[in-house]
Scaffold this motif. Structure first.
Motif, mmCIF file in Angstrom:
data_model
loop_
_atom_site.group_PDB
_atom_site.id
_atom_site.type_symbol
_atom_site.label_atom_id
_atom_site.label_comp_id
_atom_site.label_asym_id
_atom_site.label_seq_id
_atom_site.Cartn_x
_atom_site.Cartn_y
_atom_site.Cartn_z
ATOM 1 N N LYS A 37 0.812 -1.221 0.000
ATOM 2 C CA LYS A 37 0.000 0.000 0.000
ATOM 3 C C LYS A 37 0.839 1.263 0.000
ATOM 4 O O LYS A 37 0.449 2.287 -0.569
ATOM 5 C CB LYS A 37 -0.929 -0.027 1.214
ATOM 6 N N TYR A 38 2.020 1.227 0.658
ATOM 7 C CA TYR A 38 2.862 2.423 0.813
ATOM 8 C C TYR A 38 4.272 2.134 0.296
ATOM 9 O O TYR A 38 4.723 0.985 0.292
ATOM 10 C CB TYR A 38 2.963 2.828 2.287
ATOM 11 N N PRO A 39 5.016 3.194 -0.070
ATOM 12 C CA PRO A 39 6.405 3.001 -0.504
ATOM 13 C C PRO A 39 7.423 3.073 0.634
ATOM 14 O O PRO A 39 8.612 2.851 0.404
ATOM 15 C CB PRO A 39 6.617 4.186 -1.461
ATOM 16 N N PHE A 40 6.972 3.360 1.853
ATOM 17 C CA PHE A 40 7.909 3.739 2.920
ATOM 18 C C PHE A 40 8.760 2.570 3.408
ATOM 19 O O PHE A 40 9.954 2.722 3.666
ATOM 20 C CB PHE A 40 7.136 4.375 4.074
ATOM 21 N N TRP A 41 8.178 1.410 3.563
ATOM 22 C CA TRP A 41 8.952 0.255 4.013
ATOM 23 C C TRP A 41 10.049 -0.081 3.009
ATOM 24 O O TRP A 41 11.204 -0.313 3.378
ATOM 25 C CB TRP A 41 8.024 -0.950 4.215
ATOM 26 N N ASN A 42 9.694 -0.089 1.746
ATOM 27 C CA ASN A 42 10.629 -0.522 0.706
ATOM 28 C C ASN A 42 11.801 0.442 0.530
ATOM 29 O O ASN A 42 12.855 0.041 0.018
ATOM 30 C CB ASN A 42 9.894 -0.698 -0.628
ATOM 31 N N ARG A 43 11.650 1.707 0.928
ATOM 32 C CA ARG A 43 12.751 2.663 0.777
ATOM 33 C C ARG A 43 13.957 2.284 1.623
ATOM 34 O O ARG A 43 15.099 2.520 1.246
ATOM 35 C CB ARG A 43 12.284 4.073 1.155
ATOM 36 N N THR A 44 13.705 1.712 2.800
ATOM 37 C CA THR A 44 14.808 1.339 3.710
ATOM 38 C C THR A 44 14.758 -0.133 4.091
ATOM 39 O O THR A 44 15.559 -0.578 4.915
ATOM 40 C CB THR A 44 14.726 2.177 5.001
ATOM 41 N N HIS A 45 13.811 -0.893 3.525
ATOM 42 C CA HIS A 45 13.596 -2.307 3.886
ATOM 43 C C HIS A 45 13.291 -2.447 5.389
ATOM 44 O O HIS A 45 13.695 -3.410 6.030
ATOM 45 C CB HIS A 45 14.799 -3.174 3.504
#
Length: 532
Positions: free
Chosen positions: A283-291
């Protein structure tokens, strides 16, 4: 009144209109009334109604108002025309009663200080600060500059500032002996207040999410959740401005909602969390930016670490604030994760009850422990010390014949050292209980990282004993000089403020200390370019 009678008689005799008579009488009476009002020995409003009584919001920990709070409420009864307000009598009586109690307490303190002077109390012990520290104001230009930075830039700026922190000397808000580096902590805490913004995911249904459990030995995770979600200073609704992302679930509520009793299988709990994180990443890009490096969770249940096993990034990358801070199991990582204090809250409406303890001269018991015999350490402790030595009050569950004479809490308040052995897992609520009751904690748990270890120097206020040294426990404690013990107990008193759950958080209390450790862990991940 006599003047009015005379006017009526004159009006009847000369047949004057009564309306004209009233106007004439009023004109005659006004100067006299004004003269009497101006010459009153008290304000006219005090004769009409009682003064408004305002009770200050700041109260002492036990709920009673300070004398300074009550003194402005005591109204001068002599200024009352002919009567005394019962409320004023009660307030004045309370003030006098509190003053007499305060005098008695001071007399007791003086006698106790004399007792302690006989046991070689060092003169260089400094009394730690006890009053809540005030909020600090910061220059507007610095605040504007920090707000102008992107989250990663702000973190890099903060880390560089902490590395070059000015030396903190004689800070009235902080007690330096408690900290590994009080200068670095002070600067880091100030920058956290200026900078940190946390985004809380709104996804997730109750009771597992957004439903804090505030009672019992797992209450730390619930109190943090409650105070974090109520917070206005650190929480942001804009994830693009966030430095940290909070996964707002309760490990205790997860266990209560999903665990099948007696199944000894936690896989359903781990799968539930795995699916939750996968939903957020989709749903969001935030987790994937820093794993997941800038995400954190707070879990006090013993099973907290094991519920992360089905999601590799959740287990390895997130900042985990865990009560079960066991480095031997390869889940809790010292230096990255945060050891969460385990607190027993019996009454959520009064989390600060029973605080305090006795002075060293009134602690006749050398060491005390009472509790259930689960885990590998406690049976060994009782094997060597139960019923063997009068100075070592070591029990299983406290027997009724003993508790009728002295309760569990009274034992802790009457002991110099409180033994805190691990149970099934490495942590124990006795550590924080010992701090509450001003008893020096003795921690027996190999592979355990003590709470808030990033900033606190546990050697200054506790004794850490290896499991293999349990047979020599009394010898170890007696080898500690009295002066060193008194210094440690003084430090425990100063430490107490950092382990309190306040319904409305104040600077440096438990909520802020946990949040600071999470912030500090995030800063440690940041790499500053050498050219900067």
């Amino acid at each position: 009144m006599n003047k009015f009678l005379r006017l009526i008689i004159i009006a009847l005799m000369f047949r004057i209109d009564w309306r004209k008579l009233f106007i004439i009488g009023t004109i005659i009476m006004i100067p006299g009334v004004l003269f009497q009002i101006l010459t009153l020995p008290y304000p006219l409003t005090s004769w009409i109604h009682s003064p408004q009584v305002t009770v200050p919001l700041h109260k002492s920990l036990n709920g009673a108002m300070h004398l300074s709070d009550l003194s402005h409420l005591a109204w001068d009864e002599q200024s009352k025309p002919g009567r005394v307000d019962p409320l004023i009598v009660v307030l004045n009586y309370s003030v006098n009663l509190d003053r007499s109690m305060l005098i008695k307490e001071r007399e007791t303190e003086v006698s106790e200080k004399r007792d302690e002077s006989r046991i070689m109390e060092p003169k260089n012990i400094v009394t730690p600060p006890m009053s809540p520290p005030p909020h600090r104001t910061v220059p507007h230009h610095l605040q504007r500059y920090i707000w102008s930075l992107r989250p990663d830039e702000a973190l890099a700026y903060a880390k560089k500032e902490i590395e070059n922190a000015p030396i903190a000397t004689d800070d009235p808000d902080l007690y330096a002996p408690l900290f590994r580096n009080v200068s670095a902590f002070k600067r880091s805490y100030e920058l956290m207040e200026l900078t940190l913004k946390v985004y809380i995911y709104q996804e997730g249904k109750r009771p597992i999410f957004h439903h804090p459990h505030l009672k019992g030995i797992y209450s730390s995770e619930g109190w943090f959740m409650k105070l974090m979600e109520e917070n206005r200073q650190f929480v942001t609704k804009d994830p693009e401005k966030a430095h940290l992302f909070y996964l707002p679930y309760s490990a205790r509520q997860l266990e209560m909602a999903l665990y099948v009793p007696n199944s000894h299988n936690m896989k359903s709990l781990s799968i539930f969390l795995r699916d939750y994180v996968n939903m957020l990443t989709a749903k969001y890009p935030f987790w994937n930016r820093t794993h997941g490096l800038d995400h954190f969770l707070v879990a006090c249940h013993d099973w907290g670490p094991y519920t992360l096993s089905e999601h590799e990034e959740l287990k390895k990358n997130t900042i985990k604030a865990l009560c079960n801070a066991d480095v031997s199991e390869s889940i809790f990582v010292a230096g990255k994760d945060v050891s969460l204090p385990e607190t027993t809250i019996r009454n959520p409406k009064r989390p600060l009850r029973n605080l305090g303890g006795k002075r060293a001269s009134r602690r006749p018991i050398l060491a005390f422990f009472a509790g259930h015999l689960h885990g590998r350490v406690r049976p060994t402790l009782l094997k060597y010390w139960r019923g063997k030595d009068e100075d070592m009050r070591i029990y299983g569950p406290l027997p009724n014949r003993v508790s009728r004479i002295m309760s569990y809490v009274q034992h802790m308040k009457s002991s110099k050292y409180c033994i805190c052995p691990m149970g099934y897992e490495v942590n124990s609520p006795r550590i924080v209980e010992a701090i509450y009751y001003e008893c020096v904690p003795v921690i027996i748990a190999d592979n355990f990282v003590p709470p808030l270890n990033e900033v606190l120097d546990w050697s200054a206020f506790s004794v850490i004993v290896g499991e293999k040294d349990i047979p020599k426990l009394k010898e170890i404690l007696l080898a500690i000089p009295m002066g060193q013990y008194l210094t440690m107990q003084t430090n425990v008193k100063g430490l107490q403020r950092h382990f309190l759950w306040n319904p409305r958080p104040i600077r440096y209390d438990m909520f802020h200390m946990i949040l600071h450790s999470i912030w500090f862990s995030r800063l440690n991940q940041i790499q500053i370019p050498e050219s900067s």
